[in-house]
Design a protein around this motif. Structure first.
Motif, PDB file in Angstrom:
ATOM      1  N   ALA A  19      14.608  12.587 -17.988  1.00 45.71           N
ATOM      2  CA  ALA A  19      14.071  12.781 -16.647  1.00 45.71           C
ATOM      3  C   ALA A  19      14.088  11.467 -15.877  1.00 45.71           C
ATOM      4  O   ALA A  19      13.997  10.386 -16.458  1.00 45.71           O
ATOM      5  N   LEU A  20      14.207  11.590 -14.575  1.00 46.05           N
ATOM      6  CA  LEU A  20      14.134  10.444 -13.679  1.00 46.05           C
ATOM      7  C   LEU A  20      13.131  10.770 -12.577  1.00 46.05           C
ATOM      8  O   LEU A  20      13.259  11.782 -11.887  1.00 46.05           O
ATOM      9  N   VAL A  21      12.121   9.928 -12.426  1.00 43.27           N
ATOM     10  CA  VAL A  21      11.109  10.106 -11.392  1.00 43.27           C
ATOM     11  C   VAL A  21      11.382   9.103 -10.274  1.00 43.27           C
ATOM     12  O   VAL A  21      11.467   7.896 -10.534  1.00 43.27           O
ATOM     13  N   MET A  22      11.544   9.600  -9.056  1.00 44.15           N
ATOM     14  CA  MET A  22      11.724   8.735  -7.885  1.00 44.15           C
ATOM     15  C   MET A  22      10.416   8.689  -7.106  1.00 44.15           C
ATOM     16  O   MET A  22       9.786   9.726  -6.879  1.00 44.15           O
ATOM     17  N   ILE A  23      10.000   7.487  -6.714  1.00 45.70           N
ATOM     18  CA  ILE A  23       8.695   7.288  -6.083  1.00 45.70           C
ATOM     19  C   ILE A  23       8.885   6.530  -4.774  1.00 45.70           C
ATOM     20  O   ILE A  23       9.559   5.499  -4.736  1.00 45.70           O
ATOM     21  N   ASP A  24       8.302   7.041  -3.713  1.00 44.72           N
ATOM     22  CA  ASP A  24       8.358   6.390  -2.401  1.00 44.72           C
ATOM     23  C   ASP A  24       6.939   6.284  -1.845  1.00 44.72           C
ATOM     24  O   ASP A  24       6.188   7.256  -1.883  1.00 44.72           O
ATOM     25  N   LEU A  25       6.570   5.087  -1.372  1.00 39.76           N
ATOM     26  CA  LEU A  25       5.233   4.897  -0.812  1.00 39.76           C
ATOM     27  C   LEU A  25       5.216   5.373   0.640  1.00 39.76           C
ATOM     28  O   LEU A  25       5.922   4.808   1.490  1.00 39.76           O
ATOM     29  N   ASP A  26       4.389   6.365   0.907  1.00 37.68           N
ATOM     30  CA  ASP A  26       4.306   6.907   2.268  1.00 37.68           C
ATOM     31  C   ASP A  26       3.729   5.884   3.234  1.00 37.68           C
ATOM     32  O   ASP A  26       2.782   5.148   2.904  1.00 37.68           O
ATOM     33  N   ASP A  27       4.301   5.821   4.437  1.00 33.89           N
ATOM     34  CA  ASP A  27       3.771   5.004   5.538  1.00 33.89           C
ATOM     35  C   ASP A  27       3.640   3.534   5.173  1.00 33.89           C
ATOM     36  O   ASP A  27       2.752   2.838   5.686  1.00 33.89           O
ATOM     37  N   PHE A  28       4.509   3.046   4.319  1.00 31.35           N
ATOM     38  CA  PHE A  28       4.396   1.646   3.915  1.00 31.35           C
ATOM     39  C   PHE A  28       4.675   0.700   5.084  1.00 31.35           C
ATOM     40  O   PHE A  28       4.088  -0.387   5.184  1.00 31.35           O
ATOM     41  N   LYS A  29       5.530   1.111   6.012  1.00 32.25           N
ATOM     42  CA  LYS A  29       5.837   0.268   7.168  1.00 32.25           C
ATOM     43  C   LYS A  29       4.565  -0.049   7.953  1.00 32.25           C
ATOM     44  O   LYS A  29       4.418  -1.151   8.499  1.00 32.25           O
ATOM     45  N   ALA A  30       3.643   0.911   7.979  1.00 32.82           N
ATOM     46  CA  ALA A  30       2.400   0.682   8.713  1.00 32.82           C
ATOM     47  C   ALA A  30       1.573  -0.443   8.088  1.00 32.82           C
ATOM     48  O   ALA A  30       0.844  -1.155   8.789  1.00 32.82           O
ATOM     49  N   VAL A  31       1.675  -0.607   6.763  1.00 28.94           N
ATOM     50  CA  VAL A  31       0.956  -1.702   6.097  1.00 28.94           C
ATOM     51  C   VAL A  31       1.487  -3.041   6.595  1.00 28.94           C
ATOM     52  O   VAL A  31       0.720  -3.944   6.967  1.00 28.94           O
ATOM     53  N   ASN A  32       2.805  -3.175   6.605  1.00 22.75           N
ATOM     54  CA  ASN A  32       3.401  -4.426   7.083  1.00 22.75           C
ATOM     55  C   ASN A  32       3.096  -4.672   8.557  1.00 22.75           C
ATOM     56  O   ASN A  32       2.768  -5.790   8.954  1.00 22.75           O
ATOM     57  N   ASP A  33       3.197  -3.608   9.375  1.00 21.85           N
ATOM     58  CA  ASP A  33       2.975  -3.767  10.817  1.00 21.85           C
ATOM     59  C   ASP A  33       1.527  -4.099  11.131  1.00 21.85           C
ATOM     60  O   ASP A  33       1.239  -4.875  12.058  1.00 21.85           O
ATOM     61  N   THR A  34       0.588  -3.536  10.367  1.00 21.71           N
ATOM     62  CA  THR A  34      -0.834  -3.713  10.660  1.00 21.71           C
ATOM     63  C   THR A  34      -1.401  -4.973  10.026  1.00 21.71           C
ATOM     64  O   THR A  34      -2.162  -5.718  10.650  1.00 21.71           O
ATOM     65  N   HIS A  35      -1.021  -5.223   8.774  1.00 25.50           N
ATOM     66  CA  HIS A  35      -1.654  -6.302   8.010  1.00 25.50           C
ATOM     67  C   HIS A  35      -0.715  -7.473   7.716  1.00 25.50           C
ATOM     68  O   HIS A  35      -1.162  -8.495   7.194  1.00 25.50           O
ATOM     69  N   GLY A  36       0.563  -7.313   7.999  1.00 25.45           N
ATOM     70  CA  GLY A  36       1.512  -8.392   7.756  1.00 25.45           C
ATOM     71  C   GLY A  36       2.261  -8.223   6.439  1.00 25.45           C
ATOM     72  O   GLY A  36       1.802  -7.524   5.528  1.00 25.45           O
ATOM     73  N   HIS A  37       3.419  -8.868   6.363  1.00 28.68           N
ATOM     74  CA  HIS A  37       4.264  -8.729   5.172  1.00 28.68           C
ATOM     75  C   HIS A  37       3.638  -9.291   3.896  1.00 28.68           C
ATOM     76  O   HIS A  37       3.844  -8.722   2.816  1.00 28.68           O
ATOM     77  N   PRO A  38       2.873 -10.392   3.943  1.00 26.70           N
ATOM     78  CA  PRO A  38       2.219 -10.845   2.708  1.00 26.70           C
ATOM     79  C   PRO A  38       1.305  -9.782   2.109  1.00 26.70           C
ATOM     80  O   PRO A  38       1.245  -9.622   0.893  1.00 26.70           O
TER      81      PRO A  38
END
Length: 257
Positions: free
Chosen positions: A184-203
């Motif tokens: 089996a292969l499980v693929m995982i994607d973090l929802d709305d991750f762009k909002a984390v970078n936009d709101t809190h910064g890339h670090p």
């Protein structure tokens, strides 16, 4: 430091090995030529050796014996040499440090208890040469592994990167086809991750990825976790059928959420 051992599984097997060697009584040149032949053989002996990882602080007979040997060596006290759990046999034994440029990596130990003959000068010389070459081989292998690990590891999360995933997946698919076992292969994607970078910064986004990678690694159990790219991860699950894969995927999801 006794950290690993290879060899016969018990005294009876060791006895058979020694008797076969004694029957041949090979000289040094014969042994050398045999070693060259074995090294060139694709079915070489080292493919069949059993390795037993030993915790030096544990209570196994090997661990206790090596600790005792270290004490005896440090004290240079021959009176205690006969109390080594019956595993080491100093009257016919030889040991040499695996000393490389980066320090001592362990001890190469052997004994000749099944013939009872003490180690001769030529054997001691060859044994020391083997220990020297072994230490160099260990250091070279560790350097190679460090470079290889860096080449296949995502610098941020410490997980295998996309190329490592592709290689591991190809190997897993071939193994599954050969054995008929599920994969089996499980693929995982973090929802709305762009909002984390936009709101809190890339670090802050980097810290999220590091935390998620750690949680996935801990929850994956026997699965191998990779960073596929960006905020996407993948987990290879050998031997996992559909039900097992769904259960693992839910376990991973809960570990993150």
């Amino acid at each position: 430091r006794g950290v690993a051992a290879v060899g016969p599984v018990d005294r009876a097997e060791a006895d058979r090995v020694w008797k076969s060697i004694e029957a041949e009584r090979p000289d040094l040149h014969t042994l050398y030529e045999a070693g060259i032949r074995v090294g060139d053989d694709p079915d070489a002996l080292d493919h069949h050796l059993r390795e037993v990882v030993v915790d030096p602080r544990g209570e196994s007979r090997v661990a206790r014996a090596f600790r005792r040997l270290a004490v005896v060596t440090a004290q240079d006290d021959d009176d205690d040499d006969d109390d080594l759990d019956g595993l080491l046999d100093p009257p016919t034994a030889i040991a040499a440090p695996l000393r490389g440029r980066l320090g001592v990596h362990g001890v190469l130990y052997a004994d000749n208890r099944f013939t009872g003959r003490a180690v001769d000068e030529i054997t001691a010389l060859v044994f020391g040469m083997v220990a020297d070459h072994t230490a160099r081989a260990i250091e070279n292998a560790r350097r190679y592994e460090a470079v290889a690990r860096a080449a296949r590891t995502d610098a941020l999360t410490g997980l295998g990167h996309h190329g490592a995933l592709m290689d591991a997946l190809a190997t897993a698919v071939l193994a599954a086809r050969h054995t008929g076992a599920p994969l089996a292969l499980v693929m995982i994607d973090l929802d709305d991750f762009k909002a984390v970078n936009d709101t809190h910064g890339h670090p802050a986004g980097d810290r999220v990825l590091i935390e998620v990678a750690g949680r996935l690694r801990r929850a994956a159990r026997a699965g191998a976790v990779f960073r596929y790219g960006g905020e996407e991860f993948a987990v290879i699950l050998p031997q996992a059928d559909r039900a097992a894969a769904l259960a693992a995927a839910e376990r991973l999801r809960l570990a993150v959420c």
